[in-house]
Motif scaffolding. Structure first.
Motif, PDB file in Angstrom:
ATOM      1  N   GLU A  82       0.829  -1.195   0.000  1.00  0.00           N
ATOM      2  CA  GLU A  82       0.000   0.000   0.000  1.00  0.00           C
ATOM      3  C   GLU A  82       0.871   1.254   0.000  1.00  0.00           C
ATOM      4  N   GLY A  83       0.488   2.242  -0.800  1.00  0.00           N
ATOM      5  CA  GLY A  83       1.254   3.486  -0.889  1.00  0.00           C
ATOM      6  C   GLY A  83       2.367   3.446  -1.925  1.00  0.00           C
ATOM      7  N   LEU A  84       2.543   2.284  -2.574  1.00  0.00           N
ATOM      8  CA  LEU A  84       3.567   2.134  -3.605  1.00  0.00           C
ATOM      9  C   LEU A  84       2.917   1.809  -4.942  1.00  0.00           C
ATOM     10  N   ALA A  85       3.586   2.188  -6.018  1.00  0.00           N
ATOM     11  CA  ALA A  85       3.097   1.885  -7.365  1.00  0.00           C
ATOM     12  C   ALA A  85       4.231   1.254  -8.168  1.00  0.00           C
ATOM     13  N   CYS A  86       3.877   0.380  -9.099  1.00  0.00           N
ATOM     14  CA  CYS A  86       4.862  -0.275  -9.963  1.00  0.00           C
ATOM     15  C   CYS A  86       5.157   0.668 -11.137  1.00  0.00           C
ATOM     16  N   ARG A  87       6.373   1.238 -11.114  1.00  0.00           N
ATOM     17  CA  ARG A  87       6.745   2.219 -12.133  1.00  0.00           C
ATOM     18  C   ARG A  87       8.101   1.877 -12.738  1.00  0.00           C
ATOM     19  N   LEU A  88       8.327   2.413 -13.935  1.00  0.00           N
ATOM     20  CA  LEU A  88       9.595   2.239 -14.627  1.00  0.00           C
ATOM     21  C   LEU A  88      10.705   2.838 -13.773  1.00  0.00           C
ATOM     22  N   GLN A  89      11.750   2.057 -13.563  1.00  0.00           N
ATOM     23  CA  GLN A  89      12.869   2.514 -12.736  1.00  0.00           C
ATOM     24  C   GLN A  89      13.588   3.663 -13.439  1.00  0.00           C
ATOM     25  N   ARG A  90      13.850   4.721 -12.701  1.00  0.00           N
ATOM     26  CA  ARG A  90      14.555   5.868 -13.277  1.00  0.00           C
ATOM     27  C   ARG A  90      16.058   5.607 -13.243  1.00  0.00           C
ATOM     28  N   GLU A  91      16.682   5.701 -14.388  1.00  0.00           N
ATOM     29  CA  GLU A  91      18.125   5.491 -14.499  1.00  0.00           C
ATOM     30  C   GLU A  91      18.782   6.810 -14.898  1.00  0.00           C
ATOM     31  N   HIS A  92      20.070   6.932 -14.624  1.00  0.00           N
ATOM     32  CA  HIS A  92      20.799   8.142 -14.994  1.00  0.00           C
ATOM     33  C   HIS A  92      21.439   8.014 -16.372  1.00  0.00           C
ATOM     34  N   GLY A  93      21.288   6.863 -17.005  1.00  0.00           N
ATOM     35  CA  GLY A  93      21.869   6.627 -18.330  1.00  0.00           C
ATOM     36  C   GLY A  93      20.849   6.925 -19.425  1.00  0.00           C
ATOM     37  N   PRO A  94      21.016   6.304 -20.600  1.00  0.00           N
ATOM     38  CA  PRO A  94      20.058   6.491 -21.696  1.00  0.00           C
ATOM     39  C   PRO A  94      18.635   6.109 -21.261  1.00  0.00           C
ATOM     40  N   ALA A  95      17.661   6.781 -21.817  1.00  0.00           N
ATOM     41  CA  ALA A  95      16.250   6.591 -21.419  1.00  0.00           C
ATOM     42  C   ALA A  95      15.792   5.136 -21.531  1.00  0.00           C
ATOM     43  N   ASP A  96      16.255   4.410 -22.536  1.00  0.00           N
ATOM     44  CA  ASP A  96      15.794   3.027 -22.731  1.00  0.00           C
ATOM     45  C   ASP A  96      16.779   1.992 -22.179  1.00  0.00           C
ATOM     46  N   ALA A  97      17.730   2.414 -21.351  1.00  0.00           N
ATOM     47  CA  ALA A  97      18.740   1.491 -20.815  1.00  0.00           C
ATOM     48  C   ALA A  97      18.116   0.396 -19.955  1.00  0.00           C
ATOM     49  N   SER A  98      17.084   0.748 -19.187  1.00  0.00           N
ATOM     50  CA  SER A  98      16.471  -0.246 -18.302  1.00  0.00           C
ATOM     51  C   SER A  98      14.961  -0.259 -18.472  1.00  0.00           C
ATOM     52  N   ARG A  99      14.418  -1.435 -18.666  1.00  0.00           N
ATOM     53  CA  ARG A  99      12.958  -1.583 -18.770  1.00  0.00           C
ATOM     54  C   ARG A  99      12.420  -2.139 -17.458  1.00  0.00           C
ATOM     55  N   LEU A 100      13.241  -2.091 -16.417  1.00  0.00           N
ATOM     56  CA  LEU A 100      12.892  -2.647 -15.120  1.00  0.00           C
ATOM     57  C   LEU A 100      11.880  -1.778 -14.385  1.00  0.00           C
ATOM     58  N   HIS A 101      10.859  -2.424 -13.819  1.00  0.00           N
ATOM     59  CA  HIS A 101       9.870  -1.712 -13.016  1.00  0.00           C
ATOM     60  C   HIS A 101      10.115  -2.046 -11.556  1.00  0.00           C
ATOM     61  N   THR A 102       9.992  -1.043 -10.691  1.00  0.00           N
ATOM     62  CA  THR A 102      10.154  -1.254  -9.258  1.00  0.00           C
ATOM     63  C   THR A 102       9.010  -0.590  -8.513  1.00  0.00           C
ATOM     64  N   CYS A 103       8.796  -1.021  -7.265  1.00  0.00           N
ATOM     65  CA  CYS A 103       7.776  -0.422  -6.425  1.00  0.00           C
ATOM     66  C   CYS A 103       8.307   0.921  -5.915  1.00  0.00           C
ATOM     67  N   GLN A 104       7.571   1.987  -6.207  1.00  0.00           N
ATOM     68  CA  GLN A 104       7.989   3.335  -5.826  1.00  0.00           C
ATOM     69  C   GLN A 104       6.844   4.071  -5.144  1.00  0.00           C
ATOM     70  N   ARG A 105       7.193   5.040  -4.302  1.00  0.00           N
ATOM     71  CA  ARG A 105       6.174   5.885  -3.636  1.00  0.00           C
ATOM     72  C   ARG A 105       5.397   6.652  -4.699  1.00  0.00           C
ATOM     73  N   HIS A 106       4.108   6.851  -4.443  1.00  0.00           N
ATOM     74  CA  HIS A 106       3.247   7.593  -5.399  1.00  0.00           C
ATOM     75  C   HIS A 106       3.773   8.972  -5.657  1.00  0.00           C
TER      76      HIS A 106
END
Length: 111
Positions: A87-111
């Motif tokens: 609760e209070g978390l959403a499954c979102r695309l992980q933000r990376e500091h590299g190229p925009a399409d470097a990671s397609r990984l989704h992680t649980c993040q605060r809304h």
């Protein structure tokens, strides 16, 4: 008179049945226990597919990898399901500091 006896035995047998299958535990399932639905599992766990059965697995915490479903109903295709984010978390695309399409990984993040 044989049919009347059959009816009596039939209703008597029904009243003695247990509401849940005998293999289901009476207490809430712990991690790794077999289940049919999430309500069968203890707090902080959900019921998710593991190979061809379903077991209690932990609900995902912040930073853990989650599965984002593009189409409704695609969740049923997985043989190793993950629980939803806590609760209070959403499954979102992980933000990376590299190229925009470097990671397609989704992680649980605060809304």
């Amino acid at each position: 008179h044989g049919a009347a006896e059959l009816d009596e035995t039939g209703t008597e047998a029904l009243s003695r049945r247990t509401p849940a299958p005998a293999w289901l535990p009476t207490a809430k399932g712990e991690e790794g226990d077999f289940c049919l639905r999430s309500s069968d599992c203890a707090a902080g766990l959900c019921c998710a597919r593991h190979f061809w059965s379903k077991i209690c697995k932990p609900v995902l915490r912040e930073g853990q990898v989650c599965t984002r479903h593009r189409r409704k109903g695609s969740h049923g295709l997985e043989i190793f399901q993950r629980c939803q984010c806590a609760e209070g978390l959403a499954c979102r695309l992980q933000r990376e500091h590299g190229p925009a399409d470097a990671s397609r990984l989704h992680t649980c993040q605060r809304h």
